[in-house]
Write a protein that holds these residues in place. Structure first.
Motif, short mmCIF file in Angstrom:
data_model
loop_
_atom_site.label_atom_id
_atom_site.label_comp_id
_atom_site.label_asym_id
_atom_site.label_seq_id
_atom_site.Cartn_x
_atom_site.Cartn_y
_atom_site.Cartn_z
N LYS A 1 0.82 -1.20 0.00
CA LYS A 1 0.00 0.00 0.00
C LYS A 1 0.86 1.25 0.00
N GLN A 2 1.96 1.23 0.78
CA GLN A 2 2.86 2.37 0.84
C GLN A 2 3.58 2.56 -0.49
N GLN A 3 3.99 1.45 -1.08
CA GLN A 3 4.68 1.53 -2.38
C GLN A 3 3.77 2.15 -3.44
N LYS A 4 2.49 1.78 -3.41
CA LYS A 4 1.54 2.34 -4.37
C LYS A 4 1.34 3.82 -4.13
N ALA A 5 1.32 4.22 -2.83
CA ALA A 5 1.15 5.64 -2.51
C ALA A 5 2.38 6.44 -2.92
N ASP A 6 3.58 5.84 -2.76
CA ASP A 6 4.81 6.53 -3.12
C ASP A 6 5.03 6.58 -4.63
N SER A 7 4.40 5.65 -5.37
CA SER A 7 4.58 5.59 -6.83
C SER A 7 3.21 5.65 -7.50
N PRO A 8 2.56 6.81 -7.47
CA PRO A 8 1.19 6.90 -8.02
C PRO A 8 1.11 6.64 -9.52
N SER A 9 2.24 6.77 -10.23
CA SER A 9 2.21 6.57 -11.68
C SER A 9 2.43 5.12 -12.07
N ARG A 10 2.63 4.25 -11.11
CA ARG A 10 2.85 2.84 -11.42
C ARG A 10 1.60 2.26 -12.07
N PRO A 11 1.74 1.53 -13.20
CA PRO A 11 0.54 1.04 -13.90
C PRO A 11 -0.16 -0.06 -13.11
N LYS A 12 -1.42 -0.19 -13.39
CA LYS A 12 -2.25 -1.19 -12.73
C LYS A 12 -1.80 -2.59 -13.13
N GLU A 13 -1.70 -3.49 -12.15
CA GLU A 13 -1.39 -4.88 -12.44
C GLU A 13 -2.63 -5.54 -13.04
N ILE A 14 -2.48 -6.11 -14.20
CA ILE A 14 -3.59 -6.81 -14.85
C ILE A 14 -3.15 -8.25 -15.08
N TYR A 15 -3.78 -9.16 -14.38
CA TYR A 15 -3.40 -10.57 -14.48
C TYR A 15 -4.16 -11.24 -15.61
N LEU A 16 -3.42 -12.01 -16.41
CA LEU A 16 -3.97 -12.57 -17.63
C LEU A 16 -4.49 -13.99 -17.47
N GLY A 17 -4.15 -14.63 -16.35
CA GLY A 17 -4.48 -16.05 -16.24
C GLY A 17 -3.73 -16.81 -17.30
N GLU A 18 -4.44 -17.58 -18.10
CA GLU A 18 -3.82 -18.33 -19.19
C GLU A 18 -4.02 -17.65 -20.54
N LYS A 19 -4.48 -16.40 -20.51
CA LYS A 19 -4.71 -15.65 -21.73
C LYS A 19 -3.45 -14.93 -22.17
N SER A 20 -3.45 -14.42 -23.39
CA SER A 20 -2.36 -13.58 -23.87
C SER A 20 -2.94 -12.24 -24.31
N VAL A 21 -2.09 -11.24 -24.46
CA VAL A 21 -2.56 -9.90 -24.77
C VAL A 21 -1.99 -9.46 -26.11
N ASP A 22 -2.77 -8.71 -26.88
CA ASP A 22 -2.28 -8.13 -28.14
C ASP A 22 -3.05 -6.86 -28.44
N ASN A 23 -2.71 -6.23 -29.57
CA ASN A 23 -3.46 -5.08 -30.08
C ASN A 23 -3.53 -3.92 -29.08
N MET A 24 -2.39 -3.59 -28.44
CA MET A 24 -2.36 -2.48 -27.48
C MET A 24 -2.20 -1.15 -28.22
N VAL A 25 -3.10 -0.20 -27.96
CA VAL A 25 -3.08 1.11 -28.61
C VAL A 25 -3.28 2.20 -27.57
N LEU A 26 -2.38 3.21 -27.58
CA LEU A 26 -2.46 4.35 -26.66
C LEU A 26 -3.28 5.47 -27.31
N SER A 27 -4.21 6.04 -26.57
CA SER A 27 -5.02 7.14 -27.11
C SER A 27 -4.19 8.41 -27.25
#
Length: 799
Positions: free
Chosen positions: A213-239
């Motif tokens: 909790k402290q680490q998250k407060a000290d690093s507010p810009s840290r991206p959200k952890e998103i767990y994939l399980g057994e899935k994979s990720v693709d097609n990432m696009v930044l707005s």
């Protein structure tokens, strides 16, 4: 004595002259052995043409020295100073692919797994990354001050001025509980027991949670952890505002069964198994699309369940015969029918960063949508829906995003559609949904691109003739098409960076591809740059096959190439060639990718055969109705086109209707089997090469579009598969197949062989090629195969 010497000299001269004449004659005479040699005997055409960034040079692959591999060559923009590029220069060249900034003063590209930034004015290249891992898909942010790229399945941002790198996503494999492992009730119970029994465990777990909790407060810009399980990720696009990241999760099926092809001729001396693909109708990957809101540190799904028509069932499921067959199969083995789903591609953002569109495709390929995306809410609004009860495809459409982009006003999206029956260019307004066709007519366009000044279009079209491809220019809002290329045949054009010059790969039906340059003006003359053909190839007078057309039995115009013997005989033999599929055209006026078959057809014509090469139903270049003419019945109209072609040969070209043969590879082999099994009185002999014998054993991506899936449309598979018709064989049949064919598996012909044995058929033979895949590579294999084909025709079609 003097007279005797003169007589000897004269005799020697006559023998030498005769030998020279004989050598010249041999050099112009074709044989199967000559045709099927390593293709370098023809000469190697230039390929992979691209411009230097400053527009001063054209680069291309070429092999005039007949080496084992092509080399990179360059030529000045004026067509002079052609030379081989040194290894040092080749390594220093930027990739021809990449992303430019809006002013086109900088270019991002990936090369050898690293990211580079090129300054076009100075010509200096900066290496952005230098790692063992691969970095890919670089793009400028909207403010063009940063570069987004992908590494290890996550999105990163590199600031150009400072060199600072920031990680924007934190996708992790597995689940949060269990250190990446899936949840396990037994392990969860043990953990709860430890917490209940032991104070020290509770204290340490509390300390760990507090530290996180402290680490998250000290690093507010840290991206959200998103767990994939057994899935994979693709097609990432930044707005453009760098607030939203769209991405897609892919779930691979666990129970999909992959077919294995055994390889018998190996360096180890053991038979080795090759994992290939699943079969049509097996479980397929599923896709889910999401938006990650960085500012709110939350994710939400993009829903396709509300798309217009998403619940409209395909018409074939409502067919009476299909419903009866499905009911019968369900009674025998109940099967769950899933609701229709769709896959999202994109988004594609407007140049001003205000609008985004996505493309959706139904997984049964009956629908394609152009959608407006609101990333703040995840709402998708339909701008255009294309529905085809067969399947959606065509030039510029494909099976993914397709050709799509934004008009200069940032309010209209351009895309291609077969709405009119031919693939044409359209725009749609993202605010009010108004749609407009920019091109129209009974022809197709491909490769549309906007000019640098955004005032014109460039594209390729077959407007003059279905068998010709020319390069055109057109005003931005549509209007007159200005044809920029002139020679009969096909033109593959690369525009120079300043758009003043065309680099053209051009060919004609009996002239392989060569490189030309031409001013970007109507009526300008193209200048030939390369001369690739060998003297041996040019010594033979290669035929210009006549492109003819005839009316099919249902009234449709069918195009074909015709080869005729020089010395025509009454009631002569004929051979019909069937090209492969996948969406292909061969009855055209340019150099065929079936160059060996083209030469073989010249050889057949030299030996008294008339040869017909048909663009049957299902072929490319003729619009939607021809493209989908094989839906739910392969071996229907595509085969009847060949039967009608055989009738035309007999009626118009003095061919004996009892002496017509047929041959082809892959889809052409399939049609040959259907012809020999279901039209035995039309075709006296046939050679089926690497042929599909049962479509239920082919791949999902191709077959499911045309025949749906076996468990839901078994009638289509039964009608379309030669193995069900083998009892109809009367004429002489040759079957040829590579044993390590990873596309159409050797199992196909093994099963058909057993069927022919059980039916007691004895007028067939099977030739196997132990080291060949679907496309043969060894000259010895090509030679053996075509000697057998020629022997088949000689023994069965010649009186």
């Amino acid at each position: 004595m003097l007279l005797k010497k003169r007589a000897v000299l004269l005799m020697s001269w006559l023998m030498l002259a005769g030998t020279t004449v004989q050598a010249q004659q041999d050099n112009t005479k074709l044989s199967v052995e000559k045709i099927m040699r390593d293709p370098t005997w023809i000469g190697t055409s230039p390929s992979n043409v691209f411009w230097s960034e400053d527009g001063k040079k054209i680069y291309f692959n070429w092999n005039p020295e007949a080496n084992r591999k092509d080399s990179l060559y360059s030529v000045s923009a004026d067509g002079k100073n052609i030379r081989k590029v040194s290894p040092q220069e080749r390594r220093s060249l930027p990739s021809p692919f990449g992303r430019y900034n809006r002013a086109q003063t900088q270019k991002l590209f990936e090369k050898n797994g690293d990211i580079y930034l090129l300054d076009l004015k100075s010509g200096k290249t900066q290496q952005v990354t230098n790692t063992v891992e691969r970095e890919s898909s670089p793009s400028f942010t909207h403010d063009e001050k940063k570069v987004a790229y992908i590494k290890d399945g996550n999105l990163y941002l590199w600031t150009i001025s400072s060199g600072q790198v920031a990680q924007l996503t934190d996708f992790k494999k597995g689940t949060k509980a269990g250190n990446g492992d899936a949840k396990d009730p037994q392990r969860d119970w043990l953990k709860e027991q430890q917490l209940a029994l032991l104070q020290i465990v509770r204290e340490r777990e509390a300390d760990k949670a507090a530290a996180q909790k402290q680490q998250k407060a000290d690093s507010p810009s840290r991206p959200k952890e998103i767990y994939l399980g057994e899935k994979s990720v693709d097609n990432m696009v930044l707005s453009p505002d760098e607030r939203h990241i769209t991405y897609r999760l892919v779930t691979r099926p666990k129970n999909a069964k992959v077919a294995i092809v055994p390889d018998f001729v190996t360096s180890s001396g053991y038979t080795e198994d090759i994992n290939t693909r699943t079969k049509v109708g097996d479980a397929q990957a599923t896709y889910e699309s999401f938006v990650y809101d960085i500012r709110r540190d939350t994710t939400y799904a993009l829903q396709v369940k509300d798309l217009e028509g998403i619940n409209d069932q395909p018409a074939y499921l409502l067919d009476t015969d299909t419903k009866a067959s499905a009911a019968k199969e369900k009674a025998a083995k109940p099967a769950k029918q899933e609701m229709r789903s769709a896959v999202l591609f994109g988004p594609i953002w407007s140049d001003n960063g205000k609008h985004a569109v996505m493309v959706a495709r139904a997984t049964d390929n009956k629908d394609r949508w152009i959608l407006k995306l609101d990333p703040a809410t995840g709402k998708l609004t339909t701008l255009d829906r294309q529905r085809d009860e067969a399947w959606i495809n065509g030039p510029g459409i494909g099976y993914g995003t397709g050709d799509i982009g934004w008009m200069p006003d940032n309010e209209h999206v351009w895309f291609q559609s077969e709405e009119s029956g031919y693939s044409h260019l359209y725009t749609v307004n993202v605010s009010n949904g108004n749609k407009k066709a920019l091109t129209s007519g009974k022809f197709e366009i491909s490769g549309p691109q906007l000019s640098k000044d955004k005032k014109s279009w460039y594209f390729t079209a077959n407007k003059v003739h279905p068998g010709e491809k020319h390069f055109y220019k057109m005003p931005l809002q549509g209007g007159e098409l200005t044809q920029l290329t002139t020679g009969t045949g096909a033109h593959e054009v690369a525009l120079s960076p300043d758009e003043r010059t065309l680099a053209i790969r051009y060919s004609y039906s009996n002239k392989p591809w060569e490189l030309y340059v031409q001013d970007n003006k109507k009526g300008a003359k193209a200048k030939q740059i390369t001369e690739s053909l060998t003297d041996e190839f040019k010594a033979y007078n290669w035929r210009e096959p006549e492109v003819v057309s005839f009316k099919a039995s249902d009234g449709v115009d069918v195009y074909a190439r015709l080869y005729q013997p020089k010395n025509k005989v009454a009631n002569g033999p004929a051979v019909i060639f069937v090209h492969g599929a996948g969406y292909l055209q061969n009855a055209h006026k340019w150099w065929s990718s079936y160059f060996r078959e083209y030469m073989f057809h010249n050889f057949l014509a030299d030996n008294g055969y008339t040869v017909l090469d048909i663009d049957y139903r299902g072929s490319a270049g003729y619009g939607r109705d021809v493209r989908t003419g094989i839906y739910r019945f392969m071996g229907g109209k595509d085969l009847s086109d060949h039967v009608d072609g055989a009738k035309m040969l007999a009626d118009k070209y003095n061919v004996d209707p009892k002496r017509i043969g047929i041959y082809g590879g892959s889809y052409g082999g399939f049609i040959t089997l259907m012809a020999m099994f279901t039209e035995p009185d039309v075709f006296a002999a046939g050679a089926a090469l690497r042929s599909v014998t049962d479509w239920a054993h082919y791949n999902h991506g191709y077959t499911s579009n045309i025949l749906n899936v076996p468990q839901l449309d078994s009638l289509a598979y039964a009608k379309s598969s030669p193995i069900y018709y083998a009892e109809g064989l009367k004429g002489a049949l040759l079957i040829c197949h590579g044993m390590v064919d990873t596309n159409v598996h050797f199992q196909d012909v093994v099963r058909l062989t057993q069927r022919l044995i059980e039916l007691g058929k004895d007028n067939w033979e099977l030739a196997v090629y132990p080291v060949e895949d679907h496309g043969f590579t060894e000259p010895a294999s090509w030679t053996d195969e075509y000697k057998r084909i020629y022997k088949l025709f000689e023994e069965n079609l010649k009186k």
